[in-house]
Design a protein around this motif. Structure first.
Motif, mmCIF file in Angstrom:
data_model
loop_
_atom_site.group_PDB
_atom_site.id
_atom_site.type_symbol
_atom_site.label_atom_id
_atom_site.label_comp_id
_atom_site.label_asym_id
_atom_site.label_seq_id
_atom_site.Cartn_x
_atom_site.Cartn_y
_atom_site.Cartn_z
ATOM 1 N N VAL A 59 63.453 35.434 63.086
ATOM 2 C CA VAL A 59 62.561 34.438 63.677
ATOM 3 C C VAL A 59 63.226 33.746 64.871
ATOM 4 O O VAL A 59 64.355 33.291 64.792
ATOM 5 C CB VAL A 59 62.109 33.407 62.611
ATOM 6 C CG1 VAL A 59 61.538 32.156 63.268
ATOM 7 C CG2 VAL A 59 61.071 34.023 61.678
ATOM 8 N N ARG A 60 62.514 33.721 65.990
ATOM 9 C CA ARG A 60 63.009 33.042 67.186
ATOM 10 C C ARG A 60 62.401 31.646 67.306
ATOM 11 O O ARG A 60 62.992 30.762 67.913
ATOM 12 C CB ARG A 60 62.630 33.856 68.424
ATOM 13 C CG ARG A 60 63.307 35.230 68.474
ATOM 14 C CD ARG A 60 62.795 36.056 69.633
ATOM 15 N NE ARG A 60 63.555 37.289 69.779
ATOM 16 C CZ ARG A 60 63.401 38.130 70.799
ATOM 17 N NH1 ARG A 60 62.509 37.870 71.735
ATOM 18 N NH2 ARG A 60 64.127 39.226 70.873
ATOM 19 N N LEU A 61 61.191 31.523 66.779
ATOM 20 C CA LEU A 61 60.470 30.250 66.860
ATOM 21 C C LEU A 61 60.308 29.706 65.439
ATOM 22 O O LEU A 61 59.577 30.260 64.627
ATOM 23 C CB LEU A 61 59.090 30.508 67.496
ATOM 24 C CG LEU A 61 58.249 29.309 67.888
ATOM 25 C CD1 LEU A 61 58.934 28.481 68.964
ATOM 26 C CD2 LEU A 61 56.883 29.766 68.390
ATOM 27 N N ASN A 62 61.030 28.616 65.158
ATOM 28 C CA ASN A 62 61.006 28.025 63.817
ATOM 29 C C ASN A 62 59.850 27.077 63.654
ATOM 30 O O ASN A 62 59.771 26.085 64.374
ATOM 31 C CB ASN A 62 62.233 27.123 63.624
ATOM 32 C CG ASN A 62 63.432 27.888 63.232
ATOM 33 O OD1 ASN A 62 63.347 28.783 62.407
ATOM 34 N ND2 ASN A 62 64.558 27.529 63.831
ATOM 35 N N LEU A 63 59.006 27.326 62.687
ATOM 36 C CA LEU A 63 57.958 26.356 62.383
ATOM 37 C C LEU A 63 58.623 25.219 61.618
ATOM 38 O O LEU A 63 59.089 25.398 60.503
ATOM 39 C CB LEU A 63 56.860 27.021 61.546
ATOM 40 C CG LEU A 63 55.715 26.139 61.101
ATOM 41 C CD1 LEU A 63 54.976 25.550 62.297
ATOM 42 C CD2 LEU A 63 54.740 26.918 60.232
ATOM 43 N N GLU A 64 58.692 24.035 62.248
ATOM 44 C CA GLU A 64 59.349 22.892 61.609
ATOM 45 C C GLU A 64 58.369 22.144 60.715
ATOM 46 O O GLU A 64 58.701 21.706 59.631
ATOM 47 C CB GLU A 64 59.900 21.928 62.664
ATOM 48 C CG GLU A 64 60.987 22.523 63.558
ATOM 49 C CD GLU A 64 62.376 22.392 62.931
ATOM 50 O OE1 GLU A 64 62.512 21.649 61.942
ATOM 51 O OE2 GLU A 64 63.306 23.054 63.444
ATOM 52 N N ASP A 97 57.669 35.723 63.123
ATOM 53 C CA ASP A 97 56.969 35.110 64.251
ATOM 54 C C ASP A 97 56.422 36.183 65.192
ATOM 55 O O ASP A 97 56.379 37.364 64.864
ATOM 56 C CB ASP A 97 57.869 34.106 64.973
ATOM 57 C CG ASP A 97 59.071 34.765 65.627
ATOM 58 O OD1 ASP A 97 59.203 35.998 65.533
ATOM 59 O OD2 ASP A 97 59.878 34.042 66.232
ATOM 60 N N SER A 98 56.027 35.748 66.386
ATOM 61 C CA SER A 98 55.376 36.662 67.326
ATOM 62 C C SER A 98 56.289 37.820 67.718
ATOM 63 O O SER A 98 55.808 38.894 68.074
ATOM 64 C CB SER A 98 54.939 35.892 68.567
ATOM 65 O OG SER A 98 56.035 35.222 69.136
ATOM 66 N N TYR A 99 57.598 37.611 67.657
ATOM 67 C CA TYR A 99 58.524 38.692 68.003
ATOM 68 C C TYR A 99 58.350 39.873 67.049
ATOM 69 O O TYR A 99 58.178 41.015 67.481
ATOM 70 C CB TYR A 99 59.969 38.167 67.972
ATOM 71 C CG TYR A 99 60.994 39.283 67.971
ATOM 72 C CD1 TYR A 99 61.188 40.069 69.100
ATOM 73 C CD2 TYR A 99 61.741 39.564 66.826
ATOM 74 C CE1 TYR A 99 62.109 41.110 69.092
ATOM 75 C CE2 TYR A 99 62.663 40.598 66.812
ATOM 76 C CZ TYR A 99 62.840 41.369 67.948
ATOM 77 O OH TYR A 99 63.733 42.398 67.926
ATOM 78 N N ALA A 145 54.849 41.522 67.490
ATOM 79 C CA ALA A 145 54.776 42.362 68.692
ATOM 80 C C ALA A 145 55.640 43.618 68.533
ATOM 81 O O ALA A 145 55.243 44.706 68.949
ATOM 82 C CB ALA A 145 55.221 41.565 69.917
ATOM 83 N N GLY A 183 54.128 40.481 74.414
ATOM 84 C CA GLY A 183 55.297 41.051 73.752
ATOM 85 C C GLY A 183 55.160 42.558 73.628
ATOM 86 O O GLY A 183 56.110 43.302 73.902
#
Ligand SMILES: Cc1cc2nc3c(=O)[nH]c(=O)nc-3n(C[C@@H](O)[C@H](O)[C@H](O)COP(=O)(O)OP(=O)(O)OC[C@H]3O[C@@H](n4cnc5c(N)ncnc54)[C@H](O)[C@@H]3O)c2cc1C
Ligand SMILES: Cc1cc2nc3c(=O)[nH]c(=O)nc-3n(C[C@H](O)[C@H](O)[C@H](O)COP(=O)(O)OP(=O)(O)OC[C@H]3O[C@@H](n4cnc5c(N)ncnc54)[C@H](O)[C@@H]3O)c2cc1C
Lengths: 327, 268
Positions: B227-232, B100-102, B105, B138
């Motif tokens: 991953v901090r943001l999970n694409l559900e 993800d973006s983390y 960045a 980020g």
């Protein structure tokens, strides 16, 4: 232990910004689903008096950071202030509007807190104690839903996507002052100038009727009949990026992903093909009327009513018909 | 020392491709690449390169390095930026970066540190595929430098950057000390289009390739595992409206009918 759903409130012209009321509505519903309080952070200078407004619109707890260095938005100042509020409130999620402030504050705050942000969301729910955010992507062609592995989940909400809760001045809430000790000299992004672009007439964001035109209008002069229709219905004129890029309309009238987000009762899309990046700006419109000479134009797919014809023929007649109805 | 500007450029599916070509594979949670549609440099990232070139033009001298993170094919957007006039190109490619973006960045900020001696980092306001608008922040946070977003103009004056930041109504002028990160918006104008000769020169330029190891990143601590943001779920929204086409013999008849229908429905 996370304690609630925190809204980063925004103050505009000495009052709580309308987008903040929408976000408070979303936070109130999310907090209720999760059985937690709705919290609000009120950051600024001379803003303490607005805490009761936030309570009347759904907040159970308000954290106030009222310091001279926060008189105007700065990324450094507001991220630092929100960091302090986050420590005091320890929320599950931080919600804010996708506004001039929110789109800048949200992502940087999320990274500062070792977490992550989902920006420009249409909806947020608490399923089984888990925060789920839904947002458009791919220029509006797709939607994604996300859950969060880190907390707090930082979420910005698109304007006109959520309803505020009805104002109730008898609501009770707790107000806590937070001392952030922001030193103006530590703010690196310094505001040194401001230029307002004054809009004439009704603001697009507030308009109940919008007559928007695109490349199909063909010229700046072509827009005069759209202006007439807007006047007849007490509305405002909007435009696509194509129309603005051509210099037919000012950029302040651009509607879409990279323009304004509007939610009128009635939206006329005239000479507009219906590209997802444009439609992203008017998904909040209750009724869309498309006028396009191409029967295959994709804009008809999201419209309630359609006219397949040259706008130059039908629009003058429509102005007349509307004037008669209104008379 | 001349100014050193770093621009971050992403390769994306062409956002101007016809909507009918757009398809999502819901099971794979991926957008299916449309046949015959060539991926492009994200529009706002071409503007980040343009902003860097305008600063270089004004200063008389500056070095511009572009970085892209992505698959091997992302080399094309590095080459495009070189052809626009950038001096050096770096491609970060490693399956460990699929996250993800983390991770995006983090990898970009590590690459910027490795390149070193930079004064200004430029990003687009948002990538035109995921439209997240987060990676720039980020990078700035990880590098510990100030960030200013949504620029319609970026100038360097001495040891600071001056940005006109686009607002819903009008704009702010913001100053920040260098090094700083600025994200660029469409109001900046049009990016220059590479000339044939520049394209040929860029074709001969070397692109530096780095993976997670080159950036000192532990492959197990980035990407899918971080991953901090999970694409559900990823899906195409369906419009529920049924369009009623209003017809008639004459424009007057059509217009009157539409006005009546709008009145019946209490819309006007
Ligand atoms: C295999 C795979 C798995 C993924 N899994 C997830 C996931 O689980 N969760 C999730 O949220 N996302 C996931 N993503 C998407 C994710 O990596 C996004 O690209 C990321 O969140 C950044 O968002 P964005 O691309 O919208 O960039 P934005 O934040 O919109 O980008 C802003 C600016 O940052 C710079 N920038 C961004 N990306 C790059 C790049 N690659 N190279 C150079 N500059 C760049 C550009 O200047 C750009 O204009 C996945 C992607 C892949 C390929
Ligand atoms: C990253 C990105 C962001 C973007 N952001 C935005 C945004 O914020 N807002 C935005 O609007 N766009 C945005 N765009 C651009 C968008 O993709 C489209 O290119 C744009 O909206 C098309 O404008 P249009 O409908 O006016 O023009 P066109 O697509 O050219 O459509 C013109 C239409 O007019 C019709 N027409 C022609 N003559 C007549 C006539 N005499 N009578 C009736 N109909 C007629 C044609 O049949 C056609 O359907 C963005 C694009 C990208 C890639």
């Amino acid at each position: 232990m996370a304690n609630g759903i925190l809204v980063a409130a925004e103050v505009s012209g000495g009052a709580v910004a309308s987008i903040t009321l929408e976000v408070l509505g979303a936070a109130r519903r999310l907090a209720d689903q999760m059985g937690k309080p709705a919290q609000a952070a009120l950051v600024g200078s001379g803003v303490e008096g607005l805490a009761k407004e936030l309570i009347a619109h759904g907040a159970d707890q308000v954290f106030v950071v009222d310091e001279p260095a926060l008189a105007k938005y700065s990324c450094d100042g507001f991220v630092a202030a929100m960091e302090k509020v986050n420590a005091a409130a320890s929320p599950d999620a931080i919600l804010m509007g996708q506004s001039d402030m929110g789109r800048d504050l949200g992502p940087r705050l999320a990274f500062r807190l070792g977490s992550v942000s989902a920006m420009d969301c249409l909806n947020v729910t608490g399923e089984g104690g888990k925060v789920i955010a839904e947002r458009p992507c791919y220029g509006g062609n797709a939607r994604a839903t996300y859950s969060f592995n880190t907390s707090p989940a930082v979420i910005s909400i698109r304007s006109k996507a959520q309803e505020p809760v009805a104002r109730d001045d008898s609501r009770q809430g707790q107000v806590t002052k937070v001392d952030a000790g922001i030193d103006a000299s530590a703010i690196r992004d310094k505001l040194v100038g401001h230029q307002e672009v004054a809009e004439e007439g009704i603001r697009l964001e507030d308009a109940d009727v919008i007559v928007a035109g695109g490349r199909g209008i063909g010229s700046a002069e072509g827009f005069s009949v759209l202006e007439e229709l807007a006047r007849a219905l007490g509305g405002a004129v909007g435009a696509t990026r194509a129309a603005c890029d051509n210099g037919w309309r000012p950029v302040s009238e651009q509607i879409g992903l990279t323009g304004k987000i509007v939610g009128p009762t009635l939206y006329f899309a005239v000479g507009i093909s219906g590209a997802s990046q444009h439609m992203a700006g008017c998904t909040g419109a209750k009724n869309i009327v498309a006028i396009n000479k191409d029967p295959e134009a994709i804009v008809f797919k999201s419209s309630r009513f359609g006219i397949v014809d040259d706008y130059k023929k039908v629009l003058p007649a429509l102005v007349e018909a509307c004037r008669k109805l209104k008379a | 020392m001349p100014l050193h500007i770093i621009a971050c450029v992403k390769q994306v599916p062409d956002p101007e491709a016809p909507a009918s070509a757009f398809r999502v594979d819901e099971a794979a949670k991926k957008v299916v690449a449309a046949a015959g549609v060539t991926p492009v440099i994200s529009q706002f990232d071409a503007l980040a390169v343009e902003a860097a070139l305008r600063i270089k033009d004004a200063a008389g001298d500056a070095k511009i390095t572009v970085i892209s993170l992505g698959p091997e094919t992302a080399r094309d957007v590095v080459k495009h930026s070189l052809a626009m006039g950038a001096d050096e190109g770096v491609l970060l490619t490693d399956s460990a970066f699929d996250g993800d973006s983390y991770t995006t960045a983090l990898a970009l900020s590590k690459a910027i540190e490795k390149i070193g001696d930079y004064n200004l980092v430029l990003c687009g306001r948002q990538a035109t595929d995921w439209d997240a608008g987060v990676v720039g922040y980020g990078i700035a946070e990880m590098l510990g430098i100030p960030s200013v977003s949504l620029a319609k103009s970026v100038t360097v004056q001495g040891d600071k950057v001056v940005v006109e930041r686009v607002l819903m109504e009008g704009y702010d002028t913001i100053e920040a000390p260098l090094p700083a990160l600025v994200t660029v918006s469409n109001e900046l104008g049009e990016p220059r289009y590479p000339k044939l000769q520049q394209i040929m020169m860029a074709a001969r330029k070397q692109v530096t390739i780095w993976g997670a190891g080159d950036l000192g990143l532990d492959a197990s601590k980035v990407g899918a595992g971080a991953v901090r943001l999970n694409l559900e779920r990823l899906f195409q929204p369906v419009s529920e409206v049924e369009c009623e086409i209003v017809e008639g013999e004459t424009p007057d008849e059509i217009a009157t009918k539409l006005a009546q229908r709008l009145r019946e429905q209490k819309i006007i």
